[in-house]
Design a protein around this motif. Structure first.
Motif, PDB file in Angstrom:
ATOM      1  N   VAL A   1      25.296  11.949  46.609  1.00 28.98           N
ATOM      2  CA  VAL A   1      25.228  11.243  45.337  1.00 28.98           C
ATOM      3  C   VAL A   1      26.475  10.402  45.102  1.00 28.98           C
ATOM      4  N   VAL A   2      27.620  10.962  45.487  1.00 27.48           N
ATOM      5  CA  VAL A   2      28.899  10.288  45.261  1.00 27.48           C
ATOM      6  C   VAL A   2      29.451   9.813  46.601  1.00 27.48           C
ATOM      7  N   SER A   3      29.587   8.501  46.751  1.00 25.20           N
ATOM      8  CA  SER A   3      30.173   7.911  47.956  1.00 25.20           C
ATOM      9  C   SER A   3      31.640   7.608  47.683  1.00 25.20           C
ATOM     10  N   HIS A   4      32.502   8.171  48.501  1.00 19.22           N
ATOM     11  CA  HIS A   4      33.948   8.052  48.284  1.00 19.22           C
ATOM     12  C   HIS A   4      34.388   6.593  48.286  1.00 19.22           C
TER      13      HIS A   4
ATOM     14  N   GLU B   1      33.281   4.270  46.624  1.00 23.35           N
ATOM     15  CA  GLU B   1      32.200   3.350  46.260  1.00 23.35           C
ATOM     16  C   GLU B   1      31.803   3.533  44.801  1.00 23.35           C
ATOM     17  N   ASN B   2      31.335   4.728  44.446  1.00 22.04           N
ATOM     18  CA  ASN B   2      31.003   5.000  43.045  1.00 22.04           C
ATOM     19  C   ASN B   2      31.821   6.155  42.476  1.00 22.04           C
ATOM     20  N   GLY B   3      32.796   6.617  43.238  1.00 17.06           N
ATOM     21  CA  GLY B   3      33.633   7.705  42.753  1.00 17.06           C
ATOM     22  C   GLY B   3      34.694   8.099  43.757  1.00 17.06           C
ATOM     23  N   ILE B   4      35.358   9.192  43.462  1.00 18.83           N
ATOM     24  CA  ILE B   4      36.389   9.729  44.343  1.00 18.83           C
ATOM     25  C   ILE B   4      36.038  11.176  44.659  1.00 18.83           C
ATOM     26  N   LEU B   5      35.970  11.497  45.941  1.00 22.55           N
ATOM     27  CA  LEU B   5      35.694  12.859  46.390  1.00 22.55           C
ATOM     28  C   LEU B   5      37.003  13.559  46.709  1.00 22.55           C
ATOM     29  N   VAL B   6      37.106  14.805  46.286  1.00 19.62           N
ATOM     30  CA  VAL B   6      38.344  15.554  46.462  1.00 19.62           C
ATOM     31  C   VAL B   6      38.050  16.961  46.958  1.00 19.62           C
TER      32      VAL B   6
ATOM     33  N   ARG C   1      38.019   1.719  37.647  1.00 23.97           N
ATOM     34  CA  ARG C   1      36.919   2.415  36.960  1.00 23.97           C
ATOM     35  C   ARG C   1      35.706   1.504  36.855  1.00 23.97           C
ATOM     36  N   GLU C   2      35.920   0.263  36.484  1.00 24.85           N
ATOM     37  CA  GLU C   2      34.809  -0.686  36.325  1.00 24.85           C
ATOM     38  C   GLU C   2      34.172  -1.021  37.668  1.00 24.85           C
ATOM     39  N   GLN C   3      34.995  -1.137  38.704  1.00 27.67           N
ATOM     40  CA  GLN C   3      34.483  -1.441  40.047  1.00 27.67           C
ATOM     41  C   GLN C   3      33.580  -0.309  40.552  1.00 27.67           C
ATOM     42  N   LEU C   4      34.060   0.916  40.443  1.00 31.32           N
ATOM     43  CA  LEU C   4      33.266   2.062  40.884  1.00 31.32           C
ATOM     44  C   LEU C   4      32.014   2.224  40.027  1.00 31.32           C
ATOM     45  N   GLY C   5      32.138   1.935  38.727  1.00 32.51           N
ATOM     46  CA  GLY C   5      30.996   2.046  37.830  1.00 32.51           C
ATOM     47  C   GLY C   5      29.901   1.060  38.177  1.00 32.51           C
TER      48      GLY C   5
END
Length: 403
Positions: A347-350, A352-357, A379-383
């Motif tokens: 669901v979350v691509s590092h 791309e649409n978020g940060i994975l940790v 924030r706007e770019q990932l959103g």
């Protein structure tokens, strides 16, 4: 809506040629992840669908507005009360789905059954022997684990899966979990949940979301300039809400005006409240309690960052099959901070649409929060990318391309 004893021949024919019976113990208007998943499947092919489900509050009015016929077996809570009703409802689900599925076969002569979950699977196993149909069975994660502890139940479940035309998993993580638990030759398909805008009855237009953003922030006395972090889910230990709370003092120390809203209920609420008080951020942690799906749009609109730092708990009977809330946050254009594990990475691509940790790395988690809080452009770019990814979907009709 019709129950077993009310199956009358004068029902209006709502579909041209229905040949798929979808069976689910949970179906809208009852709020549940499985319920939403099954409903989204049905609206894709309303002309082919007949629905059979358990009764729930408000079902009659809801069923009358659907483009496909909906039949329901009784809910034992209505005549046994909540305590005894909860005890006997699994039996009612098993018997009700079995009996009414046979009656509906003689009315519609459907060719396929889509069993919406693996709970009460003996019904579909018996139906596969009695009726000239083929069936697909849906798996969501926890329903797999629930059968593994009983050897007899496990054997019957494996037999059921082996007789299926296909297995539908809501994530690749669930599919892999299934493969590790059972060795099967049955074709297995991954169809992710999707976001249905209509469920957010408050509206999802940009102007309306701006209004909701202001309204929610006013409710919790949050300044417009503050950064709002949001989490949505059951307040249970594997969801790790405490990891977000623990980062609030650190963010405040570096000059970030931050607030945290938690939507959900659960046994862990008092512990989280105590933690917030001990860290002296209780005025910045807001417990919204249970928020109806129709009102969630306002909370997604009010936040700047969505965060869920789920951890694996091998000792608990917990398995998160697919992170629907991450998908919803992306749909509303919110960047996500999430754990690098399980189905989350689907669901979350590092970057791309978020940060994975790594949720167990305090430094890594803090740096992710600090980076997003201080960088509005990021924030706007990932959103924006999240909105694009959240609108992708696989249609269930692909199951029938080879059948």
């Amino acid at each position: 809506m019709e129950h077993i004893s009310q199956l009358a021949p004068n029902i209006r024919e709502q579909t041209a040629c229905p040949d798929i019976l979808v069976i689910s113990r949970q179906f809208l208007p009852q709020e549940a992840v499985i319920s939403e998943y099954i409903y989204n499947r049905c609206v894709q092919d309303p002309e082919r669908i007949i629905v059979l489900a358990a009764s729930c509050a408000g079902d009659k009015k809801f069923d009358e507005t659907q483009q496909f016929p909906v039949y329901r077996w009784p809910n034992s809570q209505y005549w046994l009360g909540k305590f005894w009703g909860n005890i006997f409802q699994p039996l009612m689900n098993l018997v009700g789905s079995f009996v009414l599925a046979i009656k509906l076969y003689f009315r519609y002569h459907y060719r396929y059954i889509e069993w919406g979950h693996s709970y009460e699977f003996p019904s579909i196993l018996l139906l596969s022997y009695l009726l000239p149909i083929r069936f697909f069975i849906y798996l969501h994660g926890f329903d797999i684990r629930s059968v593994l502890g009983n050897p007899l139940w496990r054997s019957l479940f494996k037999l059921t899966l082996s007789r299926a035309t296909g297995i539908v998993c809501n994530s690749a993580f669930t599919r892999d979990y299934l493969r590790n638990a059972f060795r099967l030759q049955t074709p297995t398909h991954v169809i992710h949940p999707i976001v249905r805008p209509e469920k957010f009855s408050a509206g999802t237009s940009p102007s309306h979301l701006d209004d909701l953003r202001v309204k929610i922030r006013q409710i919790y006395n949050i300044p417009e300039t503050a950064i709002v972090i949001l989490s949505v889910g059951r307040l249970v230990k594997p969801k790790s809400f405490e990891r977000v709370i623990e980062n609030l003092p650190l963010l405040l120390t570096v000059g970030i005006d931050v607030h945290y809203i938690i939507c959900g209920q659960g046994a862990g609420e008092s512990e989280l409240q105590t933690l917030a008080q001990r860290l002296r951020v209780d005025q910045r942690v807001h417990f919204a309690g249970h928020v109806p799906e129709s009102e969630l749009a306002g909370y997604y609109g009010a936040c700047d960052i969505f965060a869920m730092l789920t951890v694996n708990d091998s000792k608990a009977r917990f398995i998160d099959g697919f992170g629907v809330t991450y998908l919803e946050a992306s749909y509303f254009g919110k960047p996500v901070i999430a754990s690098r594990l399980g189905s989350v990475i689907e669901v979350v691509s590092h970057e791309e649409n978020g940060i994975l940790v790594n949720p167990k790395s305090g430094y890594e988690v803090f740096q992710a929060f600090k980076r997003l809080c201080q960088n509005q452009q990021l924030r706007e770019q990932l959103g924006r990318k999240g909105k694009e990814l959240a609108r992708r979907k696989t249609l269930h009709r692909m199951l029938y391309q080879e059948n």
